[in-house]
Design an enzyme around this catalytic site. Structure first.
Site, PDB file in Angstrom:
ATOM      1  N   GLU A  27       0.881  -1.176   0.000  1.00 55.53           N
ATOM      2  CA  GLU A  27       0.000   0.000   0.000  1.00 55.53           C
ATOM      3  C   GLU A  27       0.906   1.210   0.000  1.00 55.53           C
ATOM      4  OE1 GLU A  27      -3.245   0.193  -0.135  1.00 55.53           O
ATOM      5  OE2 GLU A  27      -3.656  -1.947   0.040  1.00 55.53           O
TER       6      GLU A  27
ATOM      7  N   CYS B  10      -2.511   9.153   2.935  1.00 59.91           N
ATOM      8  CA  CYS B  10      -2.118   8.650   1.608  1.00 59.91           C
ATOM      9  C   CYS B  10      -3.150   8.995   0.549  1.00 59.91           C
ATOM     10  CB  CYS B  10      -1.916   7.147   1.673  1.00 59.91           C
ATOM     11  SG  CYS B  10      -3.272   6.290   2.442  1.00 59.91           S
TER      12      CYS B  10
HETATM   13  P1  NAD Z   1       8.302   4.880   4.780  1.00 61.50           P
HETATM   14  O1  NAD Z   1       8.261   4.110   3.520  1.00 61.50           O
HETATM   15  O2  NAD Z   1       9.466   5.750   5.026  1.00 61.50           O
HETATM   16  O3  NAD Z   1       8.229   3.911   6.058  1.00 61.50           O
HETATM   17  C1  NAD Z   1       7.182   2.993   6.243  1.00 61.50           C
HETATM   18  C2  NAD Z   1       7.711   1.830   7.066  1.00 61.50           C
HETATM   19  O4  NAD Z   1       8.718   1.154   6.329  1.00 61.50           O
HETATM   20  C3  NAD Z   1       8.348   2.228   8.387  1.00 61.50           C
HETATM   21  O5  NAD Z   1       7.999   1.272   9.367  1.00 61.50           O
HETATM   22  C4  NAD Z   1       9.830   2.161   8.078  1.00 61.50           C
HETATM   23  O6  NAD Z   1      10.643   1.928   9.200  1.00 61.50           O
HETATM   24  C5  NAD Z   1       9.876   0.973   7.135  1.00 61.50           C
HETATM   25  N1  NAD Z   1      11.055   0.916   6.270  1.00 61.50           N
HETATM   26  C6  NAD Z   1      11.858   1.930   5.873  1.00 61.50           C
HETATM   27  N2  NAD Z   1      12.864   1.454   5.093  1.00 61.50           N
HETATM   28  C7  NAD Z   1      12.691   0.125   4.993  1.00 61.50           C
HETATM   29  C8  NAD Z   1      13.377  -0.926   4.317  1.00 61.50           C
HETATM   30  N3  NAD Z   1      14.453  -0.694   3.569  1.00 61.50           N
HETATM   31  N4  NAD Z   1      12.900  -2.169   4.413  1.00 61.50           N
HETATM   32  C9  NAD Z   1      11.796  -2.437   5.129  1.00 61.50           C
HETATM   33  N5  NAD Z   1      11.099  -1.496   5.813  1.00 61.50           N
HETATM   34  C10 NAD Z   1      11.537  -0.227   5.743  1.00 61.50           C
HETATM   35  O7  NAD Z   1       6.932   5.663   4.791  1.00 61.50           O
HETATM   36  P2  NAD Z   1       6.445   6.693   5.865  1.00 61.50           P
HETATM   37  O8  NAD Z   1       7.188   7.947   5.637  1.00 61.50           O
HETATM   38  O9  NAD Z   1       6.446   6.067   7.206  1.00 61.50           O
HETATM   39  O10 NAD Z   1       4.908   6.852   5.417  1.00 61.50           O
HETATM   40  C11 NAD Z   1       4.527   7.734   4.438  1.00 61.50           C
HETATM   41  C12 NAD Z   1       4.194   7.013   3.141  1.00 61.50           C
HETATM   42  O11 NAD Z   1       3.246   5.987   3.368  1.00 61.50           O
HETATM   43  C13 NAD Z   1       3.537   7.931   2.146  1.00 61.50           C
HETATM   44  O12 NAD Z   1       4.099   7.743   0.870  1.00 61.50           O
HETATM   45  C14 NAD Z   1       2.087   7.492   2.139  1.00 61.50           C
HETATM   46  O13 NAD Z   1       1.378   7.775   0.978  1.00 61.50           O
HETATM   47  C15 NAD Z   1       2.202   6.042   2.406  1.00 61.50           C
HETATM   48  N6  NAD Z   1       0.952   5.505   2.966  1.00 61.50           N
HETATM   49  C16 NAD Z   1       0.149   4.747   2.158  1.00 61.50           C
HETATM   50  C17 NAD Z   1      -1.070   4.261   2.640  1.00 61.50           C
HETATM   51  C18 NAD Z   1      -1.994   3.434   1.778  1.00 61.50           C
HETATM   52  O14 NAD Z   1      -2.975   2.915   2.280  1.00 61.50           O
HETATM   53  N7  NAD Z   1      -1.717   3.283   0.497  1.00 61.50           N
HETATM   54  C19 NAD Z   1      -1.425   4.531   3.961  1.00 61.50           C
HETATM   55  C20 NAD Z   1      -0.585   5.309   4.754  1.00 61.50           C
HETATM   56  C21 NAD Z   1       0.615   5.783   4.249  1.00 61.50           C
END
Ligand code: NAD
Length: 491
Positions: free
Chosen positions: A249, A283
């Protein structure tokens, strides 16, 4: 409190002893100190999940029992709602009243999947042969790695954890490193309610270590991730090595299309809500306002006037209407996004700053509107994940559709019109996973959520949200075995 990893039914500190201070983004106060796990902790948690799955203690429990457990989780969350909401508000900086709504949504999610757990046991297939019994059964996938973001910390976790448990899997949850407290509280509930050891494990820590290890570990059967596109791409690459099931997502750049014949008051009010709710850290935020030329000037003037009146404040400020951004880094990235837009020719109509003196101890960012935006500009193509609405205009229905579909993302969008035919046509032709007609933001746990194109793979919620966590198996039984005669028998 640093015994905050929950592994194999026990609260543990990180093996390397590392901890992290969590601060409220509204004023920088320390709200807790939690363990920061590492690769070693992930490996132990995955072993625990694998052993629990092999023991069949949860996967063999009846759907009725699994449903009853999820219902008890929902009831406990209802009883402790304000405690959870307070923790969520302090970690994210969002208003307490908004956090209360989020936790109510978490309760609804657990209730929905409690019903799903009891429901579908598979189906019988007509094989066209009376000697054959053919049926499709659903089985849990196995060990699931769940990785979640910071904007709706417990809700995004619930969308994964509830169906994952409903389907009979074992799991390891890794919430975002800056918003861990409601996940810790949820695991406290699991512990109190006696979820068998190893079925659900919580590892806190950095994405680059804990998250990366979860995504590549050979004993993980499925990775479900919510977060940004670049992280999703890294996870997909890591998961590909052992062909894990994958659910992503990701982000969105969501069009909010307003025709001249729309209910003006409702469209205006919802345009603010679409773009500025939770300071745009949603999002599905409708940050791309696409408006019919004939009403654009007057509509945008009023939108700007209303945006300038939005009051920013901390979680417990009764006058606040929206909170801060989640971190200083995130605020810097939203500032940079606006600066880029202005350099490309967008016009700043309001906002763009960090608020007044009273906001200086938090990471506030004013509701911002940029007009004179065009397709191709970075503010129109990229997600800011902040309170920034861009304005584009159109002359015809076809033009509105072309602009709204001109994005690499495809998560959500809205159409505002009083013409039912136009609303229906647009809703079918927009290439986004959720379409609102004359509304913005509501969702239902019974209905699928997810994105077209680079907004992700798979769906959460609804029937598909459970199917992500199940394998379909076809069992074909011949009740009267016979010789096929396909190959001749040597005499
Ligand atoms: P992010 O991708 O930076 O982090 C999300 C999660 O991934 C965190 O727990 C982080 O620690 C982990 N992560 C980071 N690097 C990783 C790696 N290399 N391997 C595995 N895990 C890793 O995102 P964010 O800044 O926390 O959230 C914002 C983003 O999330 C926005 O782009 C938003 O649109 C998206 N989002 C999407 C939805 C949806 O339903 N589509 C919902 C909420 C947020």
């Amino acid at each position: 409190m640093s015994n905050t990893l929950y592994i194999d039914g026990r609260w543990e500190s990180a093996q390397l002893g590392e901890t992290k201070e969590i601060r409220c983004p509204a004023d920088g106060t320390v709200v807790g100190t939690v363990a920061t796990g590492g690769v070693q902790d992930v490996d132990v948690a995955i072993d625990a999940a694998k052993n629990a799955f092999s023991s069949r203690v949860w996967s063999d429990a009846s759907g009725e029992d699994r449903g009853e457990f999820l219902d008890r989780v929902a009831r406990t969350l209802e009883d402790r709602l304000d405690e959870f909401a307070k923790a969520e508000a302090l970690d994210t900086g969002k208003r307490f009243v908004e956090a209360q709504i989020d936790i109510k949504d978490v309760v609804a999610c657990f209730k929905y999947f409690a019903r799903s757990a009891r429901g579908d046991a598979g189906r019988v297939i007509d094989a066209g042969d009376p000697r054959v019994l053919s049926r499709v059964v659903y089985e849990p996938v196995g060990v699931c790695a769940l990785i979640t973001p910071w904007n709706f910390p417990l809700l995004q976790a619930a969308w994964k954890v509830a169906p994952c448990l409903a389907a009979g899997n074992s799991l390891i949850l890794k919430p975002a490193e800056i918003t861990p407290h409601t996940a810790i509280l949820l695991f406290d509930v699991f512990d109190q309610l006696g979820l068998p050891e190893g079925v659900a494990n919580l590892v806190l820590g950095a994405g680059s270590t804990v998250g990366a290890r979860m995504s590549e570990h050979p004993d993980v059967d499925l990775v479900s991730f919510t977060g940004g596109l670049p992280t999703g791409q890294r996870i997909a690459a890591a998961a590909a090595k052992t062909v894990k099931k994958l659910a992503l997502e990701l982000g969105g750049k969501n069009p909010n299309v307003i025709f001249a014949d729309a209910d003006r008051e409702a469209a205006l009010d919802n345009a603010l809500n679409a773009g500025f709710m939770d300071s745009g850290q949603v999002c599905s935020a409708g940050t791309r306002l696409i408006i019919e030329e004939s009403i654009a000037e007057e509509f945008v003037n009023e939108l700007v006037e209303r945006a300038q009146q939005i009051r920013m404040g901390g979680p417990f400020d009764p006058a606040a209407e929206t909170g801060p951004l989640v971190s200083a880094e995130h605020r810097d990235s939203v500032s940079e996004y606006v600066r880029r837009g202005l350099a490309e020719g967008a016009r700043l109509r309001c906002g763009g700053g960090w608020g007044r003196e009273e906001h200086s101890s938090g990471f506030f960012f004013e509701p911002t509107i940029l007009d004179q935006c065009q397709r191709g500009m970075s503010v129109v193509t990229d997600e800011s994940f902040g309170p920034v609405i861009t304005v584009e205009t159109f002359g015809t229905e076809q033009e509105a559709l072309d602009i709204a579909n001109d994005t690499d993302f495809g998560l959500a969008g809205a159409v505002w019109t009083s013409d039912q035919g136009k609303a229906h046509r647009m809703s079918r032709l927009l290439r986004h996973g959720t379409i609102w007609i004359n509304d913005y933001h509501p969702y239902l746990p019974q209905a699928e959520w997810g994105g077209f194109k680079r907004s992700g793979i798979g769906r959460e919620l609804g029937h598909s949200g459970l199917d992500e966590y199940r394998e379909a198996k076809h069992i074909y039984q011949n009740t009267e075995p016979t010789v096929t005669g396909w190959f001749s028998k040597s005499s």
